[in-house]
Motif scaffolding. Structure first.
Motif, PDB file in Angstrom:
ATOM      1  N   LEU A  56       0.822  -1.204   0.000  1.00 57.58           N
ATOM      2  CA  LEU A  56       0.000   0.000   0.000  1.00 57.58           C
ATOM      3  C   LEU A  56       0.857   1.255   0.000  1.00 57.58           C
ATOM      4  O   LEU A  56       0.644   2.165  -0.806  1.00 57.58           O
ATOM      5  N   ILE A  57       1.834   1.292   0.879  1.00 57.35           N
ATOM      6  CA  ILE A  57       2.695   2.470   0.980  1.00 57.35           C
ATOM      7  C   ILE A  57       3.489   2.680  -0.303  1.00 57.35           C
ATOM      8  O   ILE A  57       3.542   3.788  -0.834  1.00 57.35           O
ATOM      9  N   THR A  58       4.082   1.626  -0.819  1.00 57.28           N
ATOM     10  CA  THR A  58       4.875   1.740  -2.042  1.00 57.28           C
ATOM     11  C   THR A  58       4.000   2.082  -3.236  1.00 57.28           C
ATOM     12  O   THR A  58       4.353   2.946  -4.043  1.00 57.28           O
ATOM     13  N   GLY A  59       2.860   1.417  -3.354  1.00 58.81           N
ATOM     14  CA  GLY A  59       1.963   1.666  -4.478  1.00 58.81           C
ATOM     15  C   GLY A  59       1.405   3.063  -4.483  1.00 58.81           C
ATOM     16  O   GLY A  59       1.182   3.656  -5.543  1.00 58.81           O
ATOM     17  N   PHE A  60       1.179   3.633  -3.303  1.00 65.51           N
ATOM     18  CA  PHE A  60       0.623   4.972  -3.220  1.00 65.51           C
ATOM     19  C   PHE A  60       1.695   6.051  -3.307  1.00 65.51           C
ATOM     20  O   PHE A  60       1.562   7.006  -4.070  1.00 65.51           O
ATOM     21  N   LEU A  61       2.760   5.917  -2.540  1.00 64.30           N
ATOM     22  CA  LEU A  61       3.760   6.987  -2.475  1.00 64.30           C
ATOM     23  C   LEU A  61       4.628   7.097  -3.722  1.00 64.30           C
ATOM     24  O   LEU A  61       5.215   8.153  -3.964  1.00 64.30           O
ATOM     25  N   SER A  62       4.705   6.054  -4.506  1.00 64.26           N
ATOM     26  CA  SER A  62       5.511   6.152  -5.716  1.00 64.26           C
ATOM     27  C   SER A  62       4.841   7.024  -6.783  1.00 64.26           C
ATOM     28  O   SER A  62       5.524   7.608  -7.626  1.00 64.26           O
ATOM     29  N   MET A  63       3.519   7.160  -6.749  1.00 63.20           N
ATOM     30  CA  MET A  63       2.822   7.936  -7.773  1.00 63.20           C
ATOM     31  C   MET A  63       3.202   9.416  -7.774  1.00 63.20           C
ATOM     32  O   MET A  63       3.590   9.942  -8.815  1.00 63.20           O
ATOM     33  N   PRO A  64       3.107  10.140  -6.653  1.00 63.23           N
ATOM     34  CA  PRO A  64       3.479  11.558  -6.720  1.00 63.23           C
ATOM     35  C   PRO A  64       4.935  11.768  -7.115  1.00 63.23           C
ATOM     36  O   PRO A  64       5.257  12.720  -7.830  1.00 63.23           O
ATOM     37  N   VAL A  65       5.795  10.864  -6.678  1.00 59.62           N
ATOM     38  CA  VAL A  65       7.208  10.978  -7.041  1.00 59.62           C
ATOM     39  C   VAL A  65       7.387  10.807  -8.553  1.00 59.62           C
ATOM     40  O   VAL A  65       8.070  11.600  -9.202  1.00 59.62           O
ATOM     41  N   LEU A  66       6.750   9.790  -9.115  1.00 61.14           N
ATOM     42  CA  LEU A  66       6.866   9.556 -10.556  1.00 61.14           C
ATOM     43  C   LEU A  66       6.259  10.698 -11.371  1.00 61.14           C
ATOM     44  O   LEU A  66       6.808  11.087 -12.410  1.00 61.14           O
ATOM     45  N   LEU A  67       5.132  11.229 -10.928  1.00 59.29           N
ATOM     46  CA  LEU A  67       4.523  12.358 -11.649  1.00 59.29           C
ATOM     47  C   LEU A  67       5.440  13.575 -11.623  1.00 59.29           C
ATOM     48  O   LEU A  67       5.664  14.218 -12.653  1.00 59.29           O
ATOM     49  N   TRP A  68       5.961  13.894 -10.457  1.00 59.51           N
ATOM     50  CA  TRP A  68       6.819  15.066 -10.338  1.00 59.51           C
ATOM     51  C   TRP A  68       8.108  14.899 -11.147  1.00 59.51           C
ATOM     52  O   TRP A  68       8.488  15.778 -11.916  1.00 59.51           O
ATOM     53  N   VAL A  69       8.771  13.759 -10.981  1.00 58.20           N
ATOM     54  CA  VAL A  69      10.030  13.516 -11.692  1.00 58.20           C
ATOM     55  C   VAL A  69       9.804  13.481 -13.201  1.00 58.20           C
ATOM     56  O   VAL A  69      10.575  14.062 -13.968  1.00 58.20           O
ATOM     57  N   GLY A  70       8.744  12.823 -13.635  1.00 57.27           N
ATOM     58  CA  GLY A  70       8.460  12.746 -15.065  1.00 57.27           C
ATOM     59  C   GLY A  70       8.246  14.103 -15.694  1.00 57.27           C
ATOM     60  O   GLY A  70       8.786  14.410 -16.764  1.00 57.27           O
ATOM     61  N   MET A  71       7.460  14.941 -15.048  1.00 57.72           N
ATOM     62  CA  MET A  71       7.211  16.277 -15.598  1.00 57.72           C
ATOM     63  C   MET A  71       8.473  17.137 -15.547  1.00 57.72           C
ATOM     64  O   MET A  71       8.733  17.910 -16.474  1.00 57.72           O
TER      65      MET A  71
END
Length: 129
Positions: A56-71
């Motif tokens: 749960l923690i990994t699946g949820f917290l990785s999303m904002p990081v990936l969105l920010w880094v990708g943009m």
């Protein structure tokens, strides 16, 4: 030179789609691992809880990081709304599809919905980053 809103929207859609696929795969894989641990323990009380929490923690917290880094990698700044609302939307959408209780068609539709939502959210550029 003025930035193109269309290009920003396309970048947001692509980054959101890629992040959704990666997060979905990671979250679903970790949930499967948690189920395997619970099964191997003979379904003893608490078996697999730690692994499920980690999923749960990994699946949820990785999303904002990936969105920010990708943009940021694509040269876009001011992505606060995309990151914040995208994280909340992912908790709802990702949590629904990662459990595996929906069909492949529904999973694809929900991940596509997330990508479109990310594209729309990326059109809002907030200053300060």
């Amino acid at each position: 030179m003025a930035k193109s809103r269309t290009a920003r929207g396309v970048k947001g859609t692509l980054v959101s789609a890629a992040a959704a696929i990666v997060c979905y795969w990671v979250w679903a894989s970790l949930l499967e691992w948690a189920d395997d641990v619970a099964e191997a323990s003979g379904r003893a009380m608490g078996a697999g809880w730690f692994e499920g929490l980690l999923a749960l923690i990994t699946g949820f917290l990785s999303m904002p990081v990936l969105l920010w880094v990708g943009m940021r990698l694509l040269g876009e700044r001011g992505n606060y709304l995309l990151v914040l609302v995208g994280a909340v939307a992912w908790l709802i959408i990702g949590g629904h599809v990662a459990d595996g209780f929906v069909s492949v068609t529904a999973t694809t539709a929900l991940l596509t919905l997330f990508a479109v939502l990310g594209g729309l959210l990326s059109l809002v550029e907030l200053p300060g980053e």
